[in-house]
Design an enzyme around this catalytic site. Structure first.
Site, short mmCIF file in Angstrom:
data_model
loop_
_atom_site.label_atom_id
_atom_site.label_comp_id
_atom_site.label_asym_id
_atom_site.label_seq_id
_atom_site.Cartn_x
_atom_site.Cartn_y
_atom_site.Cartn_z
N GLY A 1 0.84 -1.20 0.00
CA GLY A 1 0.00 0.00 0.00
C GLY A 1 0.87 1.25 0.00
N PHE B 1 -1.88 7.09 0.53
CA PHE B 1 -1.63 8.32 1.29
C PHE B 1 -0.64 8.10 2.44
CE2 PHE B 1 -3.21 10.87 4.96
CZ PHE B 1 -2.67 12.07 4.56
N LEU B 2 -0.94 7.13 3.29
CA LEU B 2 -0.05 6.85 4.42
C LEU B 2 1.21 6.13 3.97
CD1 LEU B 2 0.70 6.56 7.44
CD2 LEU B 2 -0.75 4.52 7.50
N ASP C 1 -1.68 -7.40 -6.50
CA ASP C 1 -2.87 -7.44 -5.65
C ASP C 1 -2.55 -8.25 -4.40
OD1 ASP C 1 -5.38 -7.92 -4.53
OD2 ASP C 1 -6.34 -7.85 -6.50
N LYS D 1 -11.18 -4.81 9.74
CA LYS D 1 -9.90 -4.37 10.31
C LYS D 1 -9.64 -5.06 11.66
CE LYS D 1 -7.32 -1.62 8.78
NZ LYS D 1 -6.23 -1.88 7.81
N PRO E 1 -3.98 3.98 14.46
CA PRO E 1 -4.07 5.43 14.39
C PRO E 1 -5.53 5.91 14.47
CG PRO E 1 -3.54 4.53 12.24
CD PRO E 1 -3.57 3.38 13.19
#
Lengths: 346, 443
Positions: free
Chosen positions: A11, A15-16, A54, A145, A167
């Site tokens: 990933g 963004f992160l 993937d 999650k 987070p």
């Protein structure tokens, strides 16, 4: 250290993940950095290899993990997908990664979880990692999650050390969730409304601090008592919920914002109505409402965490203070907005 | 109690109630020299009576607070107050030669052991000059105190006098003021000398009296005591800006105000109406600095075990947070002198200063109130960059209150969804109407 560390950021195009990659490469003695993501989103010559693949594909994941000393797993689907996709990516994908780490002999796995695995709208003050998982999760994202986190933590041992980071309220320039949501809301004219009386505290976390926590987790995981644990990560600066939108709206040039206050009780009622509508219309049409009862509860209850564990065990401390993070985020959206306006004018 | 106080609180029913209650309740142990079980001095001594006369004369609000104290502490605290008030009168006196003043400030801790010493040369305008003129009376009483109390008072007087001597100056054309504070660290040191030390001295007296635990004087707690005093002083410094300026004293640190005054101007520009925006921005930056002390003040108060000591400490703190709430972002700081919080509010706060739970509740309300004003002010003053800092400081106060809220039950994860579900179904009809684009989609 005999051998250079070799990181795989799953990933890492997101963004992160991208900030983790950048912080790693900026460090005084940078490790090797590999990225696995669905699509290549940026070019960085210092990245060893940007692998497109993937996480639900064991072959791709095994190839990417081979020879790595640390795997950081930040990939997930967040919103707007049918339920089975969440399970496939967030849960099965994580399982695939754990299996690959074992098979390839990767000693360290850091998993990006979420503070919401223990949160479903209750009043939460100074929550600690001892708090239980939710019995009923607010949505499938959180449910998957939580399930994946449990999988990661229970896989700790036998040559693989794992940590899960939770987070809360990640934001930063160009995030796809918190500040984008506020930006979009403002664009829709919703900068005028607030729910509740702004008396409850809420945790936010600037993206660089979350990225830093991942790196610290990887660096400290092999000290006694660190692996197999979950850690809340925040900016350690809870603020009254609406002060953050207020700050961003003001920086974007909106004035006299949030002047219409919807009482909490009315907000909850409206939220319930929306929830009911969504449930009733579910067989006919899928709706993703923004005004739900859950959201109203989140906004009008306290939701902040005690990060003593991350501080004591990982040596974490937020490098970027909340206000500086917000300032940088506002600069981003201001530029974005100016660009959008310029494009419109042409 | 004046009728005007009642009138000012006319639109605040809780204050009216407090005022009436206050008028009707006799002072529990009214300030009189003849206290029943006084531990130190013989009753009805004329010097003792004179001391309480001075106490009433120099501070009406403080004399009332001292009245609430346990007998054991009342007299030492009264004399501590009078000695420091006398020292302060010397410091304030602009008619004294600077060298003489400095010498006297530094030597004052010896004077209090000199029977018969008094000081006749205070300026005409010093309102408390009488205290110095009859200071032999105070010395007389001071020497009757238990030695453990004398030691504390002398020690603090010595440190405070030496500290004050560092800040006094003779006005010159380049530096036209009696006191001017250059930097924020100097501002912190100054408030430590003139007020933090009072907090420290009181803490030593509390512990010496055994009404409080000896641990109250641990280094960490002494720092809290220091911040208690600093908070009170900083609030006064903010509130009294104009009055001090007119008397040639500027306590606001130069490194802060110089960021706001127009190029080439001095601090007096803040008092001009056309510079109100920068003046308020400067004020608010200093409000943040004061607000940051509040969690320490709360921590200190929560350590106190004796109810009379608690009340003695809490009353001025409550007044200070209420004052800060009143003057935050308030232009009247730069327009009028002598503004105080309403008498009715003051009395209401005094009555609410009896226990920690009630104090916490008030602090939470004030933090929310300041935060509300802060949110309302966003975007209205381009010069003011303190929004997020005020917000965080207020949040820190509420966070402190939460962390020390022993009444809070840990709420079980709220899954009470089913009942609301029924309500929701009942409202579907309305819902359909609302859903046609009428719902505000917040977030």
């Amino acid at each position: 250290m005999a051998k250079q560390e070799s990181y795989l950021i799953i990933g890492g195009g997101g963004f992160l993940g991208k900030r983790i990659v950048e912080l790693l490469l900026e460090s005084p003695s940078p490790p090797e950095v590999y990225i696995l993501d669905l699509r290549k989103t940026f070019d960085n010559p210092r990245v060893k290899e940007f692998i497109e693949g993937d996480i639900t594909d064991p072959v791709a994941v095994n190839n990417a993990c081979k020879g790595r000393t640390v795997v950081i797993h930040t990939a997930a689907v967040i919103e707007g997908f049918p339920t089975p996709v969440y399970w496939k990516v967030n849960y099965e994908g994580t399982k695939t990664i754990i299996d690959a780490c074992r098979k390839q002999g990767v000693p360290t796995l850091i998993y990006t979880s979420s503070a919401s695995v223990t949160y479903n709208g209750q009043d939460l003050r100074n929550g600690t990692e001892k708090d239980p998982y939710c019995e009923i999760h607010m949505d499938t994202y959180n449910e998957t999650k939580a399930a994946a986190e449990q999988l990661v933590l229970s896989s700790n041992g036998g040559g693989l050390a794992t940590i899960s980071l939770r987070p809360a309220g990640i934001f930063g320039p160009g995030d796809n969730n918190a500040s984008k949501g506020l930006y979009d809301a403002a664009k829709k004219g919703n900068w005028k409304f607030m729910i509740g009386d702004n008396s409850t505290l809420f945790d936010w976390t600037y993206v660089d601090n979350v990225a830093q926590a991942h790196i610290l987790a990887a660096q400290n995981i092999h000290r006694p008592g660190v692996s197999g644990e979950a850690f809340y990560i925040t900016n350690d600066t809870p603020t009254f919920f609406w002060d953050v939108p207020k700050y961003l709206y003001n920086e974007l040039g909106y004035r006299n914002t949030l002047h219409t206050r919807i009482p909490r009780s009315l907000g909850l009622l409206l939220g319930s109505v929306v929830d009911a509508l969504v449930a009733i219309l579910k067989p006919i049409r899928k709706i993703n409402p923004t005004f739900t009862k859950f959201r109203v509860k989140v906004i009008t209850n306290n939701r902040y965490l005690n990060i003593a564990k991350a501080k004591d065990v990982l040596g974490y401390s937020p490098m970027i203070p909340l206000e500086e993070g917000l300032r940088r985020t506002a600069v981003h959206w201001k530029a974005f907005d100016d660009a959008a306006k310029a494009a419109e004018a042409n | 109690m004046s009728a005007s106080a009642l009138l000012a609180s006319a639109t605040h029913p809780t204050e009216l109630y407090a005022l009436v209650r206050y008028i009707l309740t006799p002072t529990p142990s009214s300030i009189s020299p003849a206290s029943k079980k006084s531990s130190v001095s013989p009753s009805r001594s004329p010097t003792r009576a004179r001391c309480y006369h001075f106490l009433n004369l120099t501070s009406r609000s403080f004399s009332r607070v001292i009245a609430e104290l346990d007998d054991e502490l009342r007299h030492p605290v009264c004399l501590f107050y009078l000695v420091l008030r006398a020292l302060d009168t010397v410091e304030d006196d602009m008619t004294l030669d600077i060298a003489r003043k400095a010498a006297l400030l530094k030597d004052f801790h010896n004077k209090i052991y000199q029977k018969g010493w008094k000081f006749m040369d205070s300026g005409e305008n010093e309102k408390d000059r009488l205290l110095l003129q009859e200071f032999d009376v105070v010395i007389e009483e001071f020497l009757t105190l238990d030695e453990k109390y004398q030691k504390v008072i002398a020690d603090i007087t010595k440190r405070m006098g030496a500290g004050m001597a560092l800040y006094i100056a003779t006005p010159t054309p380049e530096k036209p003021r009696y006191i001017e504070i250059e930097t924020t660290p100097a501002y912190n040191t100054y408030t430590h000398y003139v007020a933090g030390l009072v907090g420290i001295g009181l803490t030593d007296l509390f512990a010496a009296s055994r009404l409080e635990q000896p641990q109250l004087t641990s280094p960490a707690n002494i720092e809290l005591a220091n911040e208690m005093g600093q908070f009170l002083q900083k609030v006064n410094i903010l509130k009294d800006f104009l009055e001090d300026l007119q008397e040639g004293r500027v306590f606001w640190p130069k490194d802060v105000w110089s960021k706001y005054v127009p190029e080439g101007r001095s601090v007096d520009a803040l008092a001009e109406e056309q510079h109100q925006d920068v003046a308020l921005a400067c004020l608010n930056e200093l409000v943040v600095d004061a607000l940051k002390l509040v969690p320490s003040c709360l921590s200190y108060m929560s350590l106190l075990k004796n109810p009379t000591v608690f009340q003695f400490c809490a009353i001025p703190q409550m007044m200070a947070i209420a004052t800060l709430d009143h003057f935050y972002n308030n232009p009247s700081v730069f327009r009028t002198t002598g503004t105080k919080i309403r008498r009715g509010l003051a009395v209401k706060l005094m009555l609410a200063s009896t226990d920690m739970r009630s104090v916490k509740k008030q602090y939470e309300q004030y933090a929310l109130s300041i935060n509300r004003k802060n949110a309302d002010a966003v975007g209205k003053n381009d010069k003011d960059k303190s929004f997020m800092k005020v917000a965080v400081a207020c949040a820190d106060i509420v966070k402190w209150v939460h962390a020390h809220d022993e009444t809070q039950l840990v709420p079980a994860a709220n899954n009470g969804w089913k009942f609301d579900w029924v309500v929701a179904v009942g409202l579907v009809v309305i819902a359909c109407a609302l859903a046609m684009g009428m719902l505000p989609t917040v977030l």
